[in-house]
Design an enzyme around this catalytic site. Sequence first.
Site, PDB file in Angstrom:
ATOM      1  N   ARG A  96      32.826   3.922  46.292  1.00 48.16           N
ATOM      2  CA  ARG A  96      32.874   4.408  47.717  1.00 48.16           C
ATOM      3  C   ARG A  96      33.051   3.600  48.639  1.00 48.16           C
ATOM      4  O   ARG A  96      33.670   3.844  49.753  1.00 48.16           O
ATOM      5  CB  ARG A  96      31.251   4.799  47.966  1.00 48.16           C
ATOM      6  CG  ARG A  96      30.897   6.023  46.874  1.00 48.16           C
ATOM      7  CD  ARG A  96      32.069   7.250  47.132  1.00 48.16           C
ATOM      8  NE  ARG A  96      31.829   8.404  46.271  1.00 48.16           N
ATOM      9  CZ  ARG A  96      32.648   9.070  45.701  1.00 48.16           C
ATOM     10  NH1 ARG A  96      34.002   8.435  45.523  1.00 48.16           N
ATOM     11  NH2 ARG A  96      32.530   9.666  44.652  1.00 48.16           N
ATOM     12  N   GLU A  99      36.857   3.382  48.833  1.00 46.36           N
ATOM     13  CA  GLU A  99      37.048   4.463  49.385  1.00 46.36           C
ATOM     14  C   GLU A  99      37.045   4.445  51.024  1.00 46.36           C
ATOM     15  O   GLU A  99      38.069   4.854  51.741  1.00 46.36           O
ATOM     16  CB  GLU A  99      36.425   5.765  48.619  1.00 46.36           C
ATOM     17  CG  GLU A  99      36.769   7.086  49.478  1.00 46.36           C
ATOM     18  CD  GLU A  99      35.733   8.205  49.000  1.00 46.36           C
ATOM     19  OE1 GLU A  99      36.514   9.381  48.634  1.00 46.36           O
ATOM     20  OE2 GLU A  99      34.533   8.082  48.835  1.00 46.36           O
ATOM     21  N   SER A 122      35.606 -13.296  60.112  1.00 43.69           N
ATOM     22  CA  SER A 122      35.105 -14.034  59.248  1.00 43.69           C
ATOM     23  C   SER A 122      34.226 -13.445  58.090  1.00 43.69           C
ATOM     24  O   SER A 122      33.470 -12.835  58.486  1.00 43.69           O
ATOM     25  CB  SER A 122      34.468 -15.351  59.760  1.00 43.69           C
ATOM     26  OG  SER A 122      34.199 -16.394  58.589  1.00 43.69           O
TER      27      SER A 122
END
Length: 156
Positions: A96, A99, A122
């Site tokens: 997920r 995604e 960073s």
Amino acid sequence: MVHAQFDPAARQALAVKAVEAKTRKNLSWERIAEASGLSVAFTTAALLGQHALPEEPAKAVAKLLDLDEEAVMLLQTIPTRGSIPGGIPTDPTIYRFYEMLQVYGTTLKALVHEQFGDGIISAINFKLDVKKVADPEGGERAVITLDGKYLPTKPF
């Protein structure tokens, strides 16, 4: 003296031992972080092999988890980072996040560059927080905060 690893296998094996001890002792990541004196995100990442712990937190965590002196030493070494092997992740939770970056990665890049200019955020000078909050429509929501220092690109 500071030492670095080049082969992640030792830290991966230690991560397995640490998670087994956490489970056997029925401890939460929050409780382990309390013993370390560091944030729950940093402590969890360190025990999963992604960060080095300072000496005193390494000793405190090892004591809580009944880990030996070799583990204390290994927890202090700078790891070879990266916990997701190549390819598309198959674990549903990790997938997920993959995604989300597939859908919103270019949007995040565009917004960061518009607001800050050319550079990066960073992952070293960085904070992570995960909170569970009530969803006004019912159920719960996950609020994940990624807080990294912006580092501008410097022409040379």
